[in-house]
Design a protein around this motif. Sequence first.
Motif, PDB file in Angstrom:
ATOM      1  N   ALA A 162       0.853  -1.184   0.000  1.00  0.00           N
ATOM      2  CA  ALA A 162       0.000   0.000   0.000  1.00  0.00           C
ATOM      3  C   ALA A 162       0.884   1.227   0.000  1.00  0.00           C
ATOM      4  O   ALA A 162       1.841   1.324   0.781  1.00  0.00           O
ATOM      5  CB  ALA A 162      -0.918   0.019   1.221  1.00  0.00           C
ATOM      6  N   GLY A 163       0.569   2.150  -0.887  1.00  0.00           N
ATOM      7  CA  GLY A 163       1.316   3.395  -0.943  1.00  0.00           C
ATOM      8  C   GLY A 163       0.666   4.353  -1.909  1.00  0.00           C
ATOM      9  O   GLY A 163       0.082   3.935  -2.916  1.00  0.00           O
ATOM     10  N   PHE A 164       0.708   5.638  -1.557  1.00  0.00           N
ATOM     11  CA  PHE A 164       0.225   6.673  -2.473  1.00  0.00           C
ATOM     12  C   PHE A 164      -1.252   6.472  -2.824  1.00  0.00           C
ATOM     13  O   PHE A 164      -1.678   6.695  -3.957  1.00  0.00           O
ATOM     14  CB  PHE A 164       1.105   6.719  -3.718  1.00  0.00           C
ATOM     15  CG  PHE A 164       2.577   6.618  -3.387  1.00  0.00           C
ATOM     16  CD1 PHE A 164       3.253   7.698  -2.843  1.00  0.00           C
ATOM     17  CD2 PHE A 164       3.253   5.420  -3.544  1.00  0.00           C
ATOM     18  CE1 PHE A 164       4.597   7.587  -2.490  1.00  0.00           C
ATOM     19  CE2 PHE A 164       4.598   5.301  -3.198  1.00  0.00           C
ATOM     20  CZ  PHE A 164       5.266   6.402  -2.665  1.00  0.00           C
ATOM     21  N   GLY A 165      -2.017   6.007  -1.810  1.00  0.00           N
ATOM     22  CA  GLY A 165      -3.463   5.895  -1.958  1.00  0.00           C
ATOM     23  C   GLY A 165      -3.961   4.621  -2.600  1.00  0.00           C
ATOM     24  O   GLY A 165      -5.170   4.464  -2.793  1.00  0.00           O
ATOM     25  N   VAL A 166      -3.051   3.697  -2.950  1.00  0.00           N
ATOM     26  CA  VAL A 166      -3.453   2.484  -3.660  1.00  0.00           C
ATOM     27  C   VAL A 166      -2.953   1.251  -2.917  1.00  0.00           C
ATOM     28  O   VAL A 166      -1.809   1.217  -2.441  1.00  0.00           O
ATOM     29  CB  VAL A 166      -2.905   2.480  -5.099  1.00  0.00           C
ATOM     30  CG1 VAL A 166      -3.267   1.178  -5.815  1.00  0.00           C
ATOM     31  CG2 VAL A 166      -3.441   3.665  -5.881  1.00  0.00           C
ATOM     32  N   LEU A 167      -3.804   0.229  -2.829  1.00  0.00           N
ATOM     33  CA  LEU A 167      -3.419  -1.065  -2.283  1.00  0.00           C
ATOM     34  C   LEU A 167      -3.253  -2.035  -3.447  1.00  0.00           C
ATOM     35  O   LEU A 167      -4.177  -2.224  -4.249  1.00  0.00           O
ATOM     36  CB  LEU A 167      -4.495  -1.578  -1.322  1.00  0.00           C
ATOM     37  CG  LEU A 167      -4.259  -2.931  -0.666  1.00  0.00           C
ATOM     38  CD1 LEU A 167      -3.091  -2.857   0.304  1.00  0.00           C
ATOM     39  CD2 LEU A 167      -5.514  -3.398   0.065  1.00  0.00           C
ATOM     40  N   THR A 168      -2.063  -2.631  -3.562  1.00  0.00           N
ATOM     41  CA  THR A 168      -1.748  -3.534  -4.668  1.00  0.00           C
ATOM     42  C   THR A 168      -1.491  -4.930  -4.135  1.00  0.00           C
ATOM     43  O   THR A 168      -0.719  -5.116  -3.203  1.00  0.00           O
ATOM     44  CB  THR A 168      -0.498  -3.049  -5.436  1.00  0.00           C
ATOM     45  OG1 THR A 168      -0.749  -1.742  -5.957  1.00  0.00           O
ATOM     46  CG2 THR A 168      -0.173  -3.986  -6.577  1.00  0.00           C
ATOM     47  N   TYR A 169      -2.134  -5.915  -4.768  1.00  0.00           N
ATOM     48  CA  TYR A 169      -1.925  -7.314  -4.412  1.00  0.00           C
ATOM     49  C   TYR A 169      -1.412  -8.051  -5.638  1.00  0.00           C
ATOM     50  O   TYR A 169      -1.995  -7.974  -6.720  1.00  0.00           O
ATOM     51  CB  TYR A 169      -3.226  -7.952  -3.925  1.00  0.00           C
ATOM     52  CG  TYR A 169      -3.131  -9.451  -3.753  1.00  0.00           C
ATOM     53  CD1 TYR A 169      -2.252  -9.994  -2.826  1.00  0.00           C
ATOM     54  CD2 TYR A 169      -3.921 -10.305  -4.513  1.00  0.00           C
ATOM     55  CE1 TYR A 169      -2.154 -11.374  -2.673  1.00  0.00           C
ATOM     56  CE2 TYR A 169      -3.836 -11.679  -4.360  1.00  0.00           C
ATOM     57  CZ  TYR A 169      -2.951 -12.204  -3.441  1.00  0.00           C
ATOM     58  OH  TYR A 169      -2.849 -13.562  -3.288  1.00  0.00           O
ATOM     59  N   TYR A 170      -0.308  -8.779  -5.454  1.00  0.00           N
ATOM     60  CA  TYR A 170       0.331  -9.490  -6.551  1.00  0.00           C
ATOM     61  C   TYR A 170       0.295 -10.984  -6.285  1.00  0.00           C
ATOM     62  O   TYR A 170       0.744 -11.447  -5.230  1.00  0.00           O
ATOM     63  CB  TYR A 170       1.786  -9.025  -6.687  1.00  0.00           C
ATOM     64  CG  TYR A 170       2.616  -9.819  -7.657  1.00  0.00           C
ATOM     65  CD1 TYR A 170       2.362  -9.776  -9.025  1.00  0.00           C
ATOM     66  CD2 TYR A 170       3.680 -10.606  -7.205  1.00  0.00           C
ATOM     67  CE1 TYR A 170       3.143 -10.500  -9.924  1.00  0.00           C
ATOM     68  CE2 TYR A 170       4.464 -11.324  -8.097  1.00  0.00           C
ATOM     69  CZ  TYR A 170       4.184 -11.274  -9.451  1.00  0.00           C
ATOM     70  OH  TYR A 170       4.953 -11.988 -10.329  1.00  0.00           O
ATOM     71  N   ASP A 171      -0.239 -11.753  -7.229  1.00  0.00           N
ATOM     72  CA  ASP A 171      -0.279 -13.206  -7.143  1.00  0.00           C
ATOM     73  C   ASP A 171       0.417 -13.769  -8.377  1.00  0.00           C
ATOM     74  O   ASP A 171      -0.176 -13.845  -9.455  1.00  0.00           O
ATOM     75  CB  ASP A 171      -1.716 -13.714  -7.082  1.00  0.00           C
ATOM     76  CG  ASP A 171      -1.782 -15.211  -6.782  1.00  0.00           C
ATOM     77  OD1 ASP A 171      -0.806 -15.923  -7.101  1.00  0.00           O
ATOM     78  OD2 ASP A 171      -2.799 -15.659  -6.235  1.00  0.00           O
ATOM     79  N   PRO A 172       1.695 -14.170  -8.248  1.00  0.00           N
ATOM     80  CA  PRO A 172       2.420 -14.657  -9.413  1.00  0.00           C
ATOM     81  C   PRO A 172       1.902 -15.990  -9.927  1.00  0.00           C
ATOM     82  O   PRO A 172       2.079 -16.315 -11.101  1.00  0.00           O
ATOM     83  CB  PRO A 172       3.855 -14.784  -8.891  1.00  0.00           C
ATOM     84  CG  PRO A 172       3.716 -14.967  -7.415  1.00  0.00           C
ATOM     85  CD  PRO A 172       2.521 -14.159  -7.026  1.00  0.00           C
ATOM     86  N   GLN A 173       1.244 -16.763  -9.079  1.00  0.00           N
ATOM     87  CA  GLN A 173       0.722 -18.049  -9.529  1.00  0.00           C
ATOM     88  C   GLN A 173      -0.384 -17.858 -10.564  1.00  0.00           C
ATOM     89  O   GLN A 173      -0.548 -18.658 -11.475  1.00  0.00           O
ATOM     90  CB  GLN A 173       0.212 -18.854  -8.336  1.00  0.00           C
ATOM     91  CG  GLN A 173       1.322 -19.302  -7.393  1.00  0.00           C
ATOM     92  CD  GLN A 173       0.803 -20.075  -6.210  1.00  0.00           C
ATOM     93  OE1 GLN A 173      -0.312 -19.846  -5.749  1.00  0.00           O
ATOM     94  NE2 GLN A 173       1.607 -20.996  -5.711  1.00  0.00           N
ATOM     95  N   LEU A 174      -1.145 -16.780 -10.390  1.00  0.00           N
ATOM     96  CA  LEU A 174      -2.192 -16.461 -11.356  1.00  0.00           C
ATOM     97  C   LEU A 174      -1.722 -15.461 -12.395  1.00  0.00           C
ATOM     98  O   LEU A 174      -2.431 -15.171 -13.358  1.00  0.00           O
ATOM     99  CB  LEU A 174      -3.431 -15.904 -10.629  1.00  0.00           C
ATOM    100  CG  LEU A 174      -4.116 -16.847  -9.647  1.00  0.00           C
ATOM    101  CD1 LEU A 174      -5.280 -16.154  -8.970  1.00  0.00           C
ATOM    102  CD2 LEU A 174      -4.589 -18.110 -10.359  1.00  0.00           C
ATOM    103  N   GLY A 175      -0.528 -14.888 -12.163  1.00  0.00           N
ATOM    104  CA  GLY A 175      -0.013 -13.892 -13.084  1.00  0.00           C
ATOM    105  C   GLY A 175      -0.835 -12.629 -13.095  1.00  0.00           C
ATOM    106  O   GLY A 175      -0.984 -11.987 -14.143  1.00  0.00           O
ATOM    107  N   GLN A 176      -1.387 -12.240 -11.942  1.00  0.00           N
ATOM    108  CA  GLN A 176      -2.294 -11.100 -11.870  1.00  0.00           C
ATOM    109  C   GLN A 176      -1.890 -10.137 -10.771  1.00  0.00           C
ATOM    110  O   GLN A 176      -1.398 -10.541  -9.709  1.00  0.00           O
ATOM    111  CB  GLN A 176      -3.732 -11.570 -11.633  1.00  0.00           C
ATOM    112  CG  GLN A 176      -4.324 -12.315 -12.823  1.00  0.00           C
ATOM    113  CD  GLN A 176      -5.766 -12.703 -12.586  1.00  0.00           C
ATOM    114  OE1 GLN A 176      -6.186 -12.923 -11.447  1.00  0.00           O
ATOM    115  NE2 GLN A 176      -6.536 -12.799 -13.656  1.00  0.00           N
TER     116      GLN A 176
END
Length: 213
Positions: A89-103
């Motif tokens: 989370a930073g700069f107003g955005v929460l990012t979630y990364y799942d490499p198994q799904l490539g998303q």
Amino acid sequence: MSRRVLAAALGCFCLSAPALAQTAPLSLTPADQTLISQVETYLNAEKGLTANFLQVADDGSTRTGKAWLERPGKMRFEYDPPDPQLLVAGFGVLTYYDPQLGQTSNIPLSSTPLGILLAKHVDLTSAGVAVTAISREPGEDDITLVRKGKESEGTLTLVFATDPLELRQWVVTDAQGHQTRVSLYDVMPGGPYPDSLFQFSAPGNNSNFNSGG
């Protein structure tokens, strides 16, 4: 990536579900108001920290990793191997990364219950936040919060150790009553951290920040 999948990544930070039951504001006693004031003072004095974490899902499954938090609005959760997920989370955005799904999924931090904790100034009785429950046990005080008008995004319970006051855990409960509990340990004050720590970079890409050092 659906919001529910992102929610499962870490403490059900956001939910797409029917409105929660029993989210009416609590009628605060003088003792409640004193506790809230103490908690606000503590949280506003804590600008940043690092910790290890243990996440326990409603089904009993567990995940571990390392966390960095810095107010306002910055957070990084790296899960221990072999779990490859990353949440930033930073700069107003929460990012979630799942490499198994490539998303990679992004949502506004303000749409998550944890945004209350990461606010520039923590105010648990502001116009946009309601205290819905307070419980006290020996050595522990719990405060449950909800965003007014955004009850469908879940409730956040902050769990504090007492004497001295210290944030040890949070619990997010969804509309069906399912809970995810995140416990912090080996907590150390820290910060300010480099902005690159809170900018998403896929694991293995160390061009921004190498958090393992």
